[in-house]
Design a protein around this motif. Structure first.
Motif, PDB file in Angstrom:
ATOM      1  N   TYR A   1     -12.748  -1.049  -9.789  1.00 31.97           N
ATOM      2  CA  TYR A   1     -11.485  -0.300  -9.689  1.00 31.97           C
ATOM      3  C   TYR A   1     -10.382  -0.978 -10.526  1.00 31.97           C
ATOM      4  O   TYR A   1      -9.639  -0.338 -11.248  1.00 31.97           O
TER       5      TYR A   1
ATOM      6  N   GLU B   1       1.125   2.230  -2.861  1.00 34.13           N
ATOM      7  CA  GLU B   1       0.056   3.209  -3.053  1.00 34.13           C
ATOM      8  C   GLU B   1      -1.239   2.526  -3.504  1.00 34.13           C
ATOM      9  O   GLU B   1      -2.339   2.841  -3.027  1.00 34.13           O
ATOM     10  N   LEU B   2      -1.103   1.587  -4.458  1.00 37.80           N
ATOM     11  CA  LEU B   2      -2.292   0.889  -4.950  1.00 37.80           C
ATOM     12  C   LEU B   2      -2.947   0.075  -3.849  1.00 37.80           C
ATOM     13  O   LEU B   2      -4.193   0.013  -3.735  1.00 37.80           O
TER      14      LEU B   2
ATOM     15  N   GLU C   1      -4.925   2.432  -1.639  1.00 36.57           N
ATOM     16  CA  GLU C   1      -6.199   2.851  -2.242  1.00 36.57           C
ATOM     17  C   GLU C   1      -7.205   1.720  -2.183  1.00 36.57           C
ATOM     18  O   GLU C   1      -8.406   1.938  -1.952  1.00 36.57           O
ATOM     19  N   ALA C   2      -6.695   0.514  -2.401  1.00 34.03           N
ATOM     20  CA  ALA C   2      -7.619  -0.635  -2.361  1.00 34.03           C
ATOM     21  C   ALA C   2      -8.196  -0.805  -0.976  1.00 34.03           C
ATOM     22  O   ALA C   2      -9.395  -1.108  -0.803  1.00 34.03           O
TER      23      ALA C   2
ATOM     24  N   GLN D   1       4.888   2.288  -5.860  1.00 36.64           N
ATOM     25  CA  GLN D   1       3.601   2.347  -6.562  1.00 36.64           C
ATOM     26  C   GLN D   1       2.670   1.241  -6.081  1.00 36.64           C
ATOM     27  O   GLN D   1       1.454   1.425  -5.948  1.00 36.64           O
ATOM     28  N   LEU D   2       3.256   0.045  -5.848  1.00 41.44           N
ATOM     29  CA  LEU D   2       2.434  -1.065  -5.370  1.00 41.44           C
ATOM     30  C   LEU D   2       1.843  -0.740  -3.990  1.00 41.44           C
ATOM     31  O   LEU D   2       0.672  -1.043  -3.710  1.00 41.44           O
TER      32      LEU D   2
END
Length: 276
Positions: A273, A251-252, A255-256, A248-249
């Motif tokens: 965001y 993925e974030l 996106e960032a 998950q980290l």
């Protein structure tokens, strides 16, 4: 005159002696007669019978033969063996009381496993002598001595050391060892096979000391050894590896990065965001 001779007393003595000797048993047992005594009395009977049957005998000779035979009868009766079993009976009673009160085990005041069977065997042997009607006084006395020694030897076996702490640590150790049940190996949180084997050996030896040792110093020393073995075993477990899911980290962060590339004010959009 042969017809005037009174042989009645001599005949009675011969009858008494014959009856006595015919029912007597020679031996060393209680109520028996000393070996060889029957032959002596039979010889006296034969001599008296010879006087009785002699038609030319005198009254004086008959009377003397009667007196001699009565003396022989008395001597034979005095040769009757008397065996006292009072001491043996008392020794057996004491031994039985000791046997009944004793408890086999490993605790203080107990007796080693198997020791009661040895004492019972000695009691049985002594009882056999007591029941033997032919047992001599020497055999009875020997049985008393042997049984008394067996009782003394048995009492000397009583456990006088305190094994309470050792038994407690053995219980702790066994409980600790169960942690390795189905959990032995090189994996995370498992116990190495070598550690399990070493710990098992330590427990087995402690149990042996608990079963056999009669020395307090040895028992106390084994308590310390087993406590250390428990500590070492608990520390031997392989470290637990924590697996963290970072998907998950990742993925974030991706996106960032995208937002930063597609905005003129990457800082403001990033803050927006993050607020979201």
């Amino acid at each position: 005159d042969p017809n005037s001779i009174n042989r009645t007393a001599l005949q009675t003595a011969i009858t008494d002696a014959t009856t006595l000797v015919s029912s007597a048993v020679e031996g060393q047992g209680d109520g028996q007669y000393v070996v060889g005594s029957k032959q002596t009395l039979n010889s006296a009977i034969a001599t008296a019978q010879g006087v009785y049957d002699d038609p030319s005998t005198s009254q004086e000779t008959v009377d003397a033969a009667t007196a001699t035979l009565r003396t022989a009868i008395t001597a034979f009766q005095n040769a009757k063996v008397s065996v006292s079993k009072t001491s043996l009976t008392a020794a057996i009673a004491i031994a039985n009381t000791t046997y009944s009160a004793a408890v086999e085990g490993t605790n203080k005041g107990n007796y080693p496993t198997g020791s009661k069977a040895v004492l019972l065997s000695a009691i049985t042997a002594a009882q056999s002598v007591a029941n033997n009607a032919s047992a001599s006084q020497a055999q009875v006395d020997a049985a008393v001595t042997t049984l008394n020694k067996a009782v003394a030897d048995f009492k000397a076996l009583v456990i006088t050391v305190d094994k309470t702490q050792l038994q407690y640590q053995i219980t702790r150790a066994n409980a600790s060892l169960t942690k390795a049940d189905g959990n032995t190996g090189d994996g995370s949180g498992q116990y190495p096979a070598s550690a399990v084997a070493t710990f098992t050996d330590a427990i087995n030896y402690a149990q042996q000391v608990n079963q056999t040792s009669t020395d307090q110093t040895t028992v106390d020393g084994e308590v310390s050894v087993l406590i250390q073995a428990i500590t070492d075993f608990e520390k031997s477990v392989n470290p637990t590896v924590v697996v963290v899911d970072l998907s998950q980290l990742v993925e974030l962060m991706s996106e960032a990065d995208s937002l930063l590339e597609n905005t003129k004010n990457p800082g403001a959009h990033l803050l927006e965001y993050i607020d979201l």
